[in-house]
Design a protein around this motif. Structure first.
Motif, PDB file in Angstrom:
ATOM      1  N   ILE A   1       0.831  -1.208   0.000  1.00 16.53           N
ATOM      2  CA  ILE A   1       0.000   0.000   0.000  1.00 16.53           C
ATOM      3  C   ILE A   1       0.864   1.256   0.000  1.00 16.53           C
ATOM      4  CG2 ILE A   1      -1.609   1.349   1.404  1.00 16.53           C
ATOM      5  CD1 ILE A   1      -2.887  -1.337   2.227  1.00 16.53           C
ATOM      6  N   LEU A   2       1.871   1.303   0.850  1.00 20.60           N
ATOM      7  CA  LEU A   2       2.753   2.470   0.882  1.00 20.60           C
ATOM      8  C   LEU A   2       3.478   2.647  -0.448  1.00 20.60           C
ATOM      9  CD1 LEU A   2       4.362   2.376   4.456  1.00 20.60           C
ATOM     10  CD2 LEU A   2       2.739   4.059   3.542  1.00 20.60           C
ATOM     11  N   GLY A   3       3.989   1.551  -0.977  1.00 20.77           N
ATOM     12  CA  GLY A   3       4.737   1.624  -2.234  1.00 20.77           C
ATOM     13  C   GLY A   3       3.892   2.158  -3.367  1.00 20.77           C
ATOM     14  N   PHE A   4       2.693   1.622  -3.536  1.00 20.20           N
ATOM     15  CA  PHE A   4       1.842   2.065  -4.644  1.00 20.20           C
ATOM     16  C   PHE A   4       1.316   3.476  -4.433  1.00 20.20           C
ATOM     17  CE2 PHE A   4       1.652  -2.500  -5.585  1.00 20.20           C
ATOM     18  CZ  PHE A   4       1.826  -2.474  -6.954  1.00 20.20           C
ATOM     19  N   CYS A   5       1.011   3.851  -3.195  1.00 17.60           N
ATOM     20  CA  CYS A   5       0.528   5.209  -2.932  1.00 17.60           C
ATOM     21  C   CYS A   5       1.626   6.241  -3.188  1.00 17.60           C
ATOM     22  CB  CYS A   5       0.017   5.322  -1.499  1.00 17.60           C
ATOM     23  SG  CYS A   5      -1.574   4.501  -1.218  1.00 17.60           S
ATOM     24  N   LEU A   6       2.845   5.942  -2.762  1.00 23.73           N
ATOM     25  CA  LEU A   6       3.938   6.886  -2.996  1.00 23.73           C
ATOM     26  C   LEU A   6       4.245   7.018  -4.488  1.00 23.73           C
ATOM     27  CD1 LEU A   6       6.279   5.898  -0.026  1.00 23.73           C
ATOM     28  CD2 LEU A   6       5.040   8.047  -0.289  1.00 23.73           C
ATOM     29  N   MET A   7       4.217   5.903  -5.199  1.00 24.73           N
ATOM     30  CA  MET A   7       4.482   5.964  -6.633  1.00 24.73           C
ATOM     31  C   MET A   7       3.355   6.664  -7.385  1.00 24.73           C
ATOM     32  SD  MET A   7       7.403   5.093  -7.418  1.00 24.73           S
ATOM     33  CE  MET A   7       7.009   5.375  -9.132  1.00 24.73           C
ATOM     34  N   ALA A   8       2.154   6.707  -6.785  1.00 23.18           N
ATOM     35  CA  ALA A   8       1.044   7.393  -7.436  1.00 23.18           C
ATOM     36  C   ALA A   8       1.364   8.870  -7.648  1.00 23.18           C
ATOM     37  CB  ALA A   8      -0.230   7.234  -6.607  1.00 23.18           C
ATOM     38  N   PHE A   9       2.129   9.474  -6.715  1.00 26.49           N
ATOM     39  CA  PHE A   9       2.529  10.873  -6.887  1.00 26.49           C
ATOM     40  C   PHE A   9       3.339  11.042  -8.169  1.00 26.49           C
ATOM     41  CE2 PHE A   9       1.748  11.414  -2.277  1.00 26.49           C
ATOM     42  CZ  PHE A   9       1.028  12.597  -2.325  1.00 26.49           C
ATOM     43  N   VAL A  10       4.304  10.140  -8.370  1.00 25.62           N
ATOM     44  CA  VAL A  10       5.161  10.223  -9.554  1.00 25.62           C
ATOM     45  C   VAL A  10       4.326  10.054 -10.821  1.00 25.62           C
ATOM     46  CG1 VAL A  10       7.140   9.206 -10.727  1.00 25.62           C
ATOM     47  CG2 VAL A  10       7.100   9.332  -8.233  1.00 25.62           C
ATOM     48  N   SER A  11       3.459   9.059 -10.812  1.00 26.34           N
ATOM     49  CA  SER A  11       2.628   8.799 -11.982  1.00 26.34           C
ATOM     50  C   SER A  11       1.708   9.981 -12.277  1.00 26.34           C
ATOM     51  CB  SER A  11       1.796   7.530 -11.743  1.00 26.34           C
ATOM     52  OG  SER A  11       1.024   7.207 -12.874  1.00 26.34           O
ATOM     53  N   ALA A  12       1.173  10.599 -11.226  1.00 27.19           N
ATOM     54  CA  ALA A  12       0.277  11.746 -11.416  1.00 27.19           C
ATOM     55  C   ALA A  12       1.003  12.911 -12.068  1.00 27.19           C
ATOM     56  CB  ALA A  12      -0.322  12.169 -10.071  1.00 27.19           C
ATOM     57  N   ILE A  13       2.235  13.163 -11.623  1.00 29.29           N
ATOM     58  CA  ILE A  13       3.006  14.261 -12.208  1.00 29.29           C
ATOM     59  C   ILE A  13       3.346  13.966 -13.665  1.00 29.29           C
ATOM     60  CG2 ILE A  13       5.169  15.538 -12.067  1.00 29.29           C
ATOM     61  CD1 ILE A  13       3.075  16.275  -9.974  1.00 29.29           C
ATOM     62  N   GLU A  14       3.657  12.703 -13.977  1.00 25.13           N
ATOM     63  CA  GLU A  14       3.922  12.334 -15.371  1.00 25.13           C
ATOM     64  C   GLU A  14       2.692  12.594 -16.227  1.00 25.13           C
ATOM     65  OE1 GLU A  14       7.247   8.822 -15.368  1.00 25.13           O
ATOM     66  OE2 GLU A  14       5.198   8.233 -14.924  1.00 25.13           O
ATOM     67  N   THR A  15       1.523  12.285 -15.696  1.00 27.08           N
ATOM     68  CA  THR A  15       0.289  12.500 -16.448  1.00 27.08           C
ATOM     69  C   THR A  15       0.041  13.982 -16.695  1.00 27.08           C
ATOM     70  OG1 THR A  15      -0.711  10.468 -15.602  1.00 27.08           O
ATOM     71  CG2 THR A  15      -2.215  12.153 -16.429  1.00 27.08           C
ATOM     72  N   VAL A  16       0.321  14.822 -15.701  1.00 27.51           N
ATOM     73  CA  VAL A  16       0.191  16.264 -15.881  1.00 27.51           C
ATOM     74  C   VAL A  16       1.070  16.720 -17.041  1.00 27.51           C
ATOM     75  CG1 VAL A  16       0.660  18.522 -14.858  1.00 27.51           C
ATOM     76  CG2 VAL A  16      -0.467  16.756 -13.504  1.00 27.51           C
ATOM     77  N   GLY A  17       2.290  16.222 -17.087  1.00 29.57           N
ATOM     78  CA  GLY A  17       3.195  16.577 -18.177  1.00 29.57           C
ATOM     79  C   GLY A  17       2.682  16.122 -19.529  1.00 29.57           C
ATOM     80  N   ASP A  18       2.124  14.893 -19.578  1.00 32.95           N
ATOM     81  CA  ASP A  18       1.610  14.375 -20.842  1.00 32.95           C
ATOM     82  C   ASP A  18       0.398  15.160 -21.326  1.00 32.95           C
ATOM     83  OD1 ASP A  18       3.551  12.447 -21.005  1.00 32.95           O
ATOM     84  OD2 ASP A  18       2.343  10.869 -20.102  1.00 32.95           O
ATOM     85  N   VAL A  19      -0.506  15.490 -20.406  1.00 33.22           N
ATOM     86  CA  VAL A  19      -1.684  16.276 -20.780  1.00 33.22           C
ATOM     87  C   VAL A  19      -1.262  17.650 -21.294  1.00 33.22           C
ATOM     88  CG1 VAL A  19      -3.801  17.360 -19.924  1.00 33.22           C
ATOM     89  CG2 VAL A  19      -3.201  15.059 -19.170  1.00 33.22           C
ATOM     90  N   SER A  20      -0.318  18.265 -20.613  1.00 35.65           N
ATOM     91  CA  SER A  20       0.174  19.573 -21.056  1.00 35.65           C
ATOM     92  C   SER A  20       0.813  19.468 -22.431  1.00 35.65           C
ATOM     93  CB  SER A  20       1.181  20.122 -20.043  1.00 35.65           C
ATOM     94  OG  SER A  20       0.593  20.267 -18.760  1.00 35.65           O
ATOM     95  N   GLY A  21       1.587  18.387 -22.656  1.00 34.16           N
ATOM     96  CA  GLY A  21       2.242  18.194 -23.943  1.00 34.16           C
ATOM     97  C   GLY A  21       1.256  17.983 -25.070  1.00 34.16           C
TER      98      GLY A  21
END
Length: 484
Positions: A264-284
């Motif tokens: 749970i901790l591992g996937f929740c923490l990695m969710a932050f990274v994935s969310a930021i990547e998605t923000v970048g992709d949407v902006s791109g």
């Protein structure tokens, strides 16, 4: 360059425009070709790490096929959430979703050598992490300050570095073959090198569909080579095809469900990274396809779709989903912003996910051939991270943050026994290397003062080495020189 016969320039920049079907279908399939290999590879890697047998007669064979099947099916479903949307969920932009490489450094330690029994805890983490990811959508705009290029670039680089070993192991013959005489043989490496060579040739010396699908075409070339030299046999292909069903529906909680702190901790923490990547992709996508900035609603909707798509996938044995950056580049190349084109690709993925025979064919790709493709893909992840780091202002403060975070994260990957006395949950998180590195980078970036004495903030420029700068006092005087 966009084909003007598809529509007017104004239409091509409109996400709601639907090109003629004769053009839309090939464009949609092109999106699938661009992401197909990357989408199914994590399932194969996780299965290999868990110790699954890859032979068609192995008792694990149906489970491997199922994981591949779910990767395709839920990539398609998550993509529909983005393109079609449901209420606030989905950006309603041409965003292609797929299985995320970013979570592999978390998933591999969770399942290492534990077989099918390890999947209950893994998918428990996927479900909770997906729900948490969706929750991030409510405040994604307010946390971006904590994730500058120094942090996100380090994390992406660490993801690639954590995985490059996998590519080398696969090219040499795969994890099960380590220690055997054939491991690392020239025959094994030749298959991987064929894939790499064809991929590079197509990527740099062709255009259009061949260039976009270079990795997929390289894998096909490697597959044919493996068949020609005897690494793969027609009997193995026939066995995989015959032992796979023609149609199968996903099964909820096929592997059970278990909730562990580490997962749970591992996937929740990695969710932050994935969310930021998605923000970048949407902006791109918004910038390259429509010539504008992404709206807050689009960014929030995309993050919701990321998380909900991941949580739903976890219920049925699917892995975390995220937006695929290679498809952002494809939109920039074709100039076609239509979300309905990507919807067609999503429907194609769903059909493939319901036909296990497709997974059966994918399963027959020799591990050495897959290794060639993985080396290219994981190397590109490292390169993407380094590209992000190029935007960093490399003063001494940022160098120290990067150095400490990278040293501890990479060091724990290389020497996992260093934390052997930690509780199991903490040890799994630490040996991933990725989470300690990300945590340190975020905390140090927030805590360390931005304005430091001159000797620690001098830019790395003019050819001055680190030792020369560290050895001088403010004002450029050598250490120990009296100041007047």
């Amino acid at each position: 360059m966009a084909d003007n016969s598809i529509g007017t320039p104004e239409q091509l920049r409109d996400p709601d425009y639907t090109p003629p079907l004769a053009k839309a279908v090939p464009l949609g399939i092109q999106h699938v070709l661009a992401m197909f290999v990357s989408n199914v590879t994590p399932a194969i890697i996780v299965a290999g790490a868990a110790g699954f047998g890859f032979g068609s007669n192995s008792p694990d064979f149906p489970e491997l096929l199922y994981l591949i099947q779910m990767s395709m099916l839920f990539a398609g479903i998550a993509t529909l959430l983005q393109t079609v949307g449901a209420g606030p969920v989905g950006a309603r932009l041409p965003i292609v979703q797929g299985t995320s490489f970013a979570f592999l450094p978390i998933m591999i330690p969770l399942v290492a050598g534990r077989g099918v029994d390890a999947l209950a805890a893994l998918f428990g983490g996927v479900i909770v992490g997906g729900l948490f990811h969706a929750l991030i959508g409510t405040f994604i705009g307010r946390i971006r300050f904590a994730l500058p290029p120094l942090v996100t670039g380090l994390v992406v680089t660490m993801i690639g570095l954590a995985l490059v070993r996998v590519g080398i192991q696969y090219a040499a013959g795969g994890v099960p073959a380590i220690g055997t005489p054939e491991y690392g043989s020239l025959l094994n490496w030749s298959a991987a090198l064929v894939v790499i060579g064809v991929t590079l040739a197509l990527k740099f010396f062709t255009r259009g569909m061949l260039s976009v699908s270079a990795v997929l075409t390289g894998l096909i070339a490697g597959y044919l080579y493996a068949l020609a030299v005897g690494i793969l046999t027609t009997d193995a292909i026939a066995g995989s095809w015959n032992n796979a069903a023609a149609f199968a529906l996903p099964q909820p909680f096929r592997y059970g469900i278990e909730f562990t702190i580490a997962a749970i901790l591992g996937f929740c923490l990695m969710a932050f990274v994935s969310a930021i990547e998605t923000v970048g992709d949407v902006s791109g996508i918004a910038k390259s396809g429509a010539g504008r900035e992404a709206t807050d609603r689009e960014i929030t909707g995309a993050t919701y779709a990321d998380g909900i798509g991941t949580a739903v996938a976890g219920l049925f044995g699917g892995f975390p989903n995220t937006s695929f950056s290679q498809n952002v580049g494809l939109i920039a190349m074709t100039g076609v912003m239509s979300r309905h084109v990507v919807t067609i690709g999503a429907l194609f993925l769903i059909v493939c996910g319901l036909v296990p025979k497709v997974g059966g064919v994918i399963r027959t790709v020799p591990i050495e051939v897959l290794g060639g493709g993985v080396i290219v893909m994981f190397g590109m992840v490292v390169a993407a991270g380094i590209s992000m780091l190029s935007d960093v202002n490399w003063n001494r403060r940022n160098m120290v943050i990067f150095a400490v975070s990278l040293s501890i994260g990479l060091g724990l990957q290389l020497e996992p026994d260093a934390v052997a006395h930690l509780p199991d949950s903490a040890r799994v998180l630490m040996v991933s290397g990725l989470l300690p590195a990300a945590f340190l980078a975020i905390v140090l970036n927030l805590v360390l003062p931005k304005d430091l004495p001159a000797e620690t903030t001098d830019e790395v420029a003019g050819g001055m080495s680190g030792r020369e700068t560290w050895g001088k006092q403010p004002g450029g005087l050598p250490t120990g020189t009296p100041r007047h």
